[in-house]
Design a protein around this motif. Structure first.
Motif, PDB file in Angstrom:
ATOM      1  N   ALA A 140      53.285  19.497  73.842  1.00  0.00           N
ATOM      2  CA  ALA A 140      54.696  19.137  73.693  1.00  0.00           C
ATOM      3  C   ALA A 140      55.607  20.348  73.880  1.00  0.00           C
ATOM      4  N   ASN A 141      55.048  21.544  73.635  1.00  0.00           N
ATOM      5  CA  ASN A 141      55.815  22.777  73.790  1.00  0.00           C
ATOM      6  C   ASN A 141      55.632  23.426  75.161  1.00  0.00           C
ATOM      7  N   GLY A 142      54.948  22.747  76.065  1.00  0.00           N
ATOM      8  CA  GLY A 142      54.882  23.227  77.443  1.00  0.00           C
ATOM      9  C   GLY A 142      53.553  23.749  77.930  1.00  0.00           C
ATOM     10  N   ALA A 143      52.525  23.789  77.088  1.00  0.00           N
ATOM     11  CA  ALA A 143      51.214  24.257  77.543  1.00  0.00           C
ATOM     12  C   ALA A 143      50.627  23.264  78.542  1.00  0.00           C
ATOM     13  N   LYS A 144      50.050  23.773  79.617  1.00  0.00           N
ATOM     14  CA  LYS A 144      49.422  22.917  80.621  1.00  0.00           C
ATOM     15  C   LYS A 144      47.924  22.751  80.378  1.00  0.00           C
ATOM     16  N   GLY A 145      47.391  23.561  79.470  1.00  0.00           N
ATOM     17  CA  GLY A 145      45.975  23.476  79.167  1.00  0.00           C
ATOM     18  C   GLY A 145      45.690  24.128  77.830  1.00  0.00           C
ATOM     19  N   ALA A 146      44.442  24.002  77.379  1.00  0.00           N
ATOM     20  CA  ALA A 146      44.066  24.575  76.086  1.00  0.00           C
ATOM     21  C   ALA A 146      42.591  24.946  76.081  1.00  0.00           C
ATOM     22  N   VAL A 177      46.941  34.054  74.918  1.00  0.00           N
ATOM     23  CA  VAL A 177      47.658  35.172  74.299  1.00  0.00           C
ATOM     24  C   VAL A 177      47.258  35.337  72.837  1.00  0.00           C
ATOM     25  N   GLY A 178      46.999  36.596  72.442  1.00  0.00           N
ATOM     26  CA  GLY A 178      46.726  36.912  71.048  1.00  0.00           C
ATOM     27  C   GLY A 178      45.261  36.783  70.675  1.00  0.00           C
ATOM     28  N   VAL A 179      44.949  37.292  69.490  1.00  0.00           N
ATOM     29  CA  VAL A 179      43.587  37.237  68.949  1.00  0.00           C
ATOM     30  C   VAL A 179      43.622  36.447  67.651  1.00  0.00           C
ATOM     31  N   ASP A 180      42.993  35.260  67.662  1.00  0.00           N
ATOM     32  CA  ASP A 180      42.998  34.386  66.482  1.00  0.00           C
ATOM     33  C   ASP A 180      44.417  34.158  65.968  1.00  0.00           C
ATOM     34  N   GLN A 181      45.326  33.897  66.905  1.00  0.00           N
ATOM     35  CA  GLN A 181      46.719  33.646  66.557  1.00  0.00           C
ATOM     36  C   GLN A 181      47.199  32.374  67.243  1.00  0.00           C
ATOM     37  N   SER A 182      48.118  31.694  66.590  1.00  0.00           N
ATOM     38  CA  SER A 182      48.761  30.531  67.191  1.00  0.00           C
ATOM     39  C   SER A 182      50.108  30.983  67.737  1.00  0.00           C
ATOM     40  N   ILE A 183      50.161  31.218  69.049  1.00  0.00           N
ATOM     41  CA  ILE A 183      51.348  31.802  69.670  1.00  0.00           C
ATOM     42  C   ILE A 183      51.859  30.895  70.783  1.00  0.00           C
ATOM     43  N   ASN A 184      53.148  30.652  70.786  1.00  0.00           N
ATOM     44  CA  ASN A 184      53.775  29.864  71.838  1.00  0.00           C
ATOM     45  C   ASN A 184      54.482  30.796  72.818  1.00  0.00           C
ATOM     46  N   ARG A 185      53.820  31.045  73.951  1.00  0.00           N
ATOM     47  CA  ARG A 185      54.424  31.816  75.038  1.00  0.00           C
ATOM     48  C   ARG A 185      54.382  30.993  76.327  1.00  0.00           C
TER      49      ARG A 185
END
Length: 286
Positions: free
Chosen positions: A72-78, A270-278
């Motif tokens: 919903a925040n724009g990620a195209k994959g996970a 992005v990040g190490v064991d972090q929930s980051i929205n970039r």
């Protein structure tokens, strides 16, 4: 003295022969990779995917709710963690390895109040998103168990019409190649050394040589640090045309924008064991 001199000459000849053979092997591998195609891999201006979703606490990692939040925040994959359960013949979404319960059965952490199977996960999130599946127990399966697991994954992905959007990561190139041969896109997870290590170029070349001999789609590795990267300019040159999926990338705007411009970099976490929205950072032309 003559014996010592002869020994030195023999050692020198052996050393020169090894170096020459190594250089010739690199030339052969580079030529082999230059003519190799890497078709149908993810290639978009939106390279930053979500690592286990957007979550507020660790228990929400890999949950459908956290995935929906990321998309919903724009990620195209996970990137998603999963295990193959031999006894149940099911894939279970979980980062942690299961534990044995009192009844002897494997117990997995629940997600949103239930044990989340890959089948349910894909069925509920079949909206065009891509998934980087981190295969946590690939190395522990026997050859027969691997074949059974492949057949099960073929069945699941046929039902959900999602096979082209899955990327299976593992660290065992032999077993991983079997998934490629079955029609899946695969990523070999490697652990090279950081740029400032004197053996960095040697280890990266060895990984490249190994990759060239297996039917695997791409490589995955940690980025390293901004001032001491693993995926350095030297590494980029060594790997040549090999597509790369990067994780543990520093939350640094300059680094992210540089990676965005590289065709060989297909996906960034992005990040190490972090929930980051970039997810808003991209390389799309206006």
């Amino acid at each position: 003295m003559q014996k010592v001199s002869l020994t030195k000459k023999i050692l020198l000849a052996i050393t020169v022969s090894i170096i020459l053979a190594y250089q010739l092997l690199l030339i052969y591998v580079d030529d082999k990779l230059a003519s190799r195609a890497f078709p149908n891999l993810y290639q978009s201006c939106h390279k930053i995917w979500s690592a286990r979703g957007l979550y507020n606490q660790r228990s929400e990692q890999n949950a459908i709710s956290s995935m929906n939040r990321a998309f919903a925040n724009g990620a195209k994959g996970a990137e998603v963690d999963f295990h193959y359960d031999i006894e149940m013949n099911r894939y279970i979404i979980s980062h942690n390895h299961p534990e044995r319960g009192a009844d002897g059965k494997l117990v997995y952490p629940e997600k949103d109040g239930e044990i989340l199977t890959l089948n349910k996960f894909l069925a509920r999130l079949n909206d065009g998103s891509h998934f980087w599946l981190d295969y946590k127990n690939l190395d522990k399966l026997t050859d027969q168990q691997t074949q059974t697991a492949i057949e099960r994954l073929l069945e699941i992905t046929e039902q959900n019409n999602i096979r082209d959007r899955l990327y299976i990561e593992g660290s065992n190139p032999i077993k991983l190649s079997r998934y490629t041969n079955a029609g899946f896109k695969t990523i070999l997870g490697i652990h090279p050394l950081k740029e400032k290590n004197i053996l960095a170029s040697l280890t990266m070349n060895l990984y490249k040589i190994g990759f060239s001999y297996f039917n695997i789609s791409a490589l995955a590795m940690a980025y390293g640090e901004v001032d001491n990267p693993i995926y350095s300019q030297q590494a980029i040159q060594i790997l040549g045309p090999i597509p790369v999926f990067l994780f543990h990338v520093p939350d640094d705007a300059k680094t992210l924008n540089q990676l965005m411009a590289m065709d060989k970099v297909r996906t960034i976490l992005v990040g190490v064991d972090q929930s980051i929205n970039r997810f808003g950072i991209n390389h799309c032309k206006l």
